[in-house]
Design a protein around this motif. Structure first.
Motif, short mmCIF file in Angstrom:
data_model
loop_
_atom_site.label_atom_id
_atom_site.label_comp_id
_atom_site.label_asym_id
_atom_site.label_seq_id
_atom_site.Cartn_x
_atom_site.Cartn_y
_atom_site.Cartn_z
N HIS A 1 19.45 -21.25 -6.62
CA HIS A 1 18.14 -21.02 -6.81
C HIS A 1 17.39 -20.94 -5.32
O HIS A 1 16.27 -20.31 -4.99
CB HIS A 1 17.42 -22.17 -7.60
CG HIS A 1 17.72 -21.90 -9.06
ND1 HIS A 1 17.06 -21.24 -9.92
CD2 HIS A 1 18.77 -22.34 -9.92
CE1 HIS A 1 17.45 -21.21 -11.23
NE2 HIS A 1 18.64 -22.18 -11.07
N VAL A 2 17.77 -21.89 -4.55
CA VAL A 2 17.47 -21.91 -3.13
C VAL A 2 17.43 -20.69 -2.44
O VAL A 2 16.60 -20.02 -1.88
CB VAL A 2 17.98 -23.12 -2.69
CG1 VAL A 2 17.44 -22.86 -0.92
CG2 VAL A 2 17.37 -24.61 -3.26
N ALA A 3 18.64 -20.01 -2.40
CA ALA A 3 18.81 -18.94 -2.08
C ALA A 3 17.98 -17.92 -2.49
O ALA A 3 17.42 -16.88 -1.80
CB ALA A 3 20.25 -18.37 -2.08
N GLY A 4 17.71 -18.01 -3.77
CA GLY A 4 16.95 -17.02 -4.61
C GLY A 4 15.58 -17.00 -4.28
O GLY A 4 14.79 -15.95 -3.76
N VAL A 5 15.04 -18.13 -3.74
CA VAL A 5 13.45 -18.21 -3.60
C VAL A 5 13.35 -17.73 -2.03
O VAL A 5 12.33 -17.23 -1.82
CB VAL A 5 13.20 -19.72 -3.63
CG1 VAL A 5 11.70 -19.99 -2.93
CG2 VAL A 5 13.24 -20.28 -5.26
N LEU A 6 14.14 -18.19 -1.30
CA LEU A 6 14.20 -17.59 0.25
C LEU A 6 14.28 -16.13 0.16
O LEU A 6 13.46 -15.50 0.87
CB LEU A 6 15.25 -18.26 0.95
CG LEU A 6 15.31 -19.78 1.28
CD1 LEU A 6 16.56 -20.34 1.96
CD2 LEU A 6 14.18 -20.11 2.37
N THR A 7 15.02 -15.67 -0.55
CA THR A 7 15.22 -14.09 -0.82
C THR A 7 13.73 -13.27 -1.13
O THR A 7 13.31 -12.63 -0.38
CB THR A 7 16.33 -13.70 -1.47
OG1 THR A 7 17.67 -14.18 -0.52
CG2 THR A 7 16.63 -12.11 -1.35
N ARG B 1 11.06 -14.71 -0.69
CA ARG B 1 10.06 -14.98 0.21
C ARG B 1 10.18 -13.89 1.65
O ARG B 1 9.37 -14.34 2.39
CB ARG B 1 9.76 -16.24 0.53
CG ARG B 1 9.25 -17.03 -0.67
CD ARG B 1 9.07 -18.49 -0.49
NE ARG B 1 8.70 -19.17 -1.58
CZ ARG B 1 8.26 -20.61 -1.76
NH1 ARG B 1 8.34 -21.35 -0.32
NH2 ARG B 1 8.02 -21.17 -2.49
N GLY B 2 11.27 -13.33 1.53
CA GLY B 2 11.65 -12.21 2.59
C GLY B 2 12.37 -12.99 3.74
O GLY B 2 12.34 -12.18 4.91
N HIS B 3 13.06 -14.04 3.58
CA HIS B 3 13.47 -14.62 4.55
C HIS B 3 15.12 -14.07 4.55
O HIS B 3 15.86 -13.89 3.49
CB HIS B 3 13.89 -16.16 4.51
CG HIS B 3 12.41 -16.77 4.47
ND1 HIS B 3 11.65 -16.83 5.67
CD2 HIS B 3 11.43 -17.23 3.73
CE1 HIS B 3 10.45 -17.54 5.60
NE2 HIS B 3 10.34 -17.71 4.45
N HIS B 4 15.70 -14.28 6.02
CA HIS B 4 17.28 -13.95 5.83
C HIS B 4 18.04 -15.03 5.61
O HIS B 4 17.91 -16.17 6.24
CB HIS B 4 17.48 -13.85 7.25
CG HIS B 4 19.10 -13.26 7.62
ND1 HIS B 4 19.36 -13.05 8.92
CD2 HIS B 4 19.89 -13.04 6.88
CE1 HIS B 4 20.72 -12.68 8.84
NE2 HIS B 4 21.27 -12.75 7.58
#
Length: 252
Positions: free
Chosen positions: A18-24, A26-29
């Motif tokens: 979920h953390v990786a999904g939220v970051l992705t 939001r446009g983060h690497h």
């Protein structure tokens, strides 16, 4: 500082996905760190390479069992490695997911997480902590651990929370450019409804054809203080939905 490269320790786990999904979103690497991606935060394999150019580490890696000594050793080693390799890579800080009530725990996995917080805070990099209530998915694990069509589940108070809600709060905390003011309480996130584990398990059990019998939690670490509400959210906690029943209705 514009933060755009974030390493997620435990990225393939329940919360990490979920953390990786939220970051992705939001446009983060995102740099996913787990043994499945060739990065081992215990042996250190692949860690230096993974942290190259990383701005922030989000640590959601966890031990797979509840035995206190083994879990503490896992957290001790992971904290040391993330600090050592992170400092050499120029990482700005570490943000970690913890559990509401660990400051009151005396035994078991929660006591290991208490040690984890202390070990991380003692390292050279700045550390931010988010304490969360038990996840909705934890109820299913309680039923999975038992056999047959009757399950015995502690009738201990909780305020179950969705993994996605925790991930969103964790990302917000990790990417907040401002440092917390001295004396600011450790942030918490929990679900919107107080209930007992047995009540939540009964809802899931009804779907699985399992009868749930509530117990007093005897034999569980810190069951007595848990019954008194030691692991419920503080007044300053953020409450985020959905509640367990609503979440369960969205599951296959």
């Amino acid at each position: 500082m514009n933060i755009n490269k974030i390493a997620v320790a435990g990225a393939t786990g329940r919360l990490g996905r979920h953390v990786a999904g939220v970051l992705t979103e939001r446009g983060h690497h995102v740099v996913p760190m787990s043994r499945a991606t060739g990065v081992d935060i215990i042996t250190g394999e692949g860690l230096a390479e993974a942290l190259t150019g990383v701005d922030v580490i989000i640590d959601v890696a966890s031990w797979h069992a509840s035995e206190q000594e083994a879990a503490t050793e896992f957290f001790r080693t992971s904290a040391r490695n993330l600090h050592d390799h992170g400092q050499r890579a120029g990482v700005a800080r570490i943000t970690v997911a913890s559990i509401i009530g660990v400051d009151k725990a005396t035994a078991g996995f929660l006591a290991a997480k208490q040690a984890h917080e202390e070990l991380l805070l003692a390292g050279p990099l700045p550390v931010r902590i988010l304490r969360a209530a038990q996840f909705h998915e934890f109820v299913g694990r309680l039923l999975d651990w038992q056999q047959g069509d009757v399950a015995f589940v502690p009738a201990l108070p909780t305020q179950l929370v969705a993994c996605r809600a925790v991930a969103e709060e964790l990302v917000d905390l990790a990417l907040d450019p401002g440092a917390p003011a001295p004396g600011t309480p450790i942030p918490e996130v929990a679900g919107p409804r107080k209930e007992t584990l047995a009540e939540a398990a009964a809802l899931l059990g009804a779907r699985r054809g399992i009868k749930v019998v509530g117990t007093d939690g005897s034999g569980m670490p810190d069951a007595e203080i848990a019954a008194e509400g030691a692991f419920l959210p503080s007044p300053h906690a953020k409450l985020a939905g959905p509640a367990f029943r609503e979440w369960l209705d969205t599951q296959p």
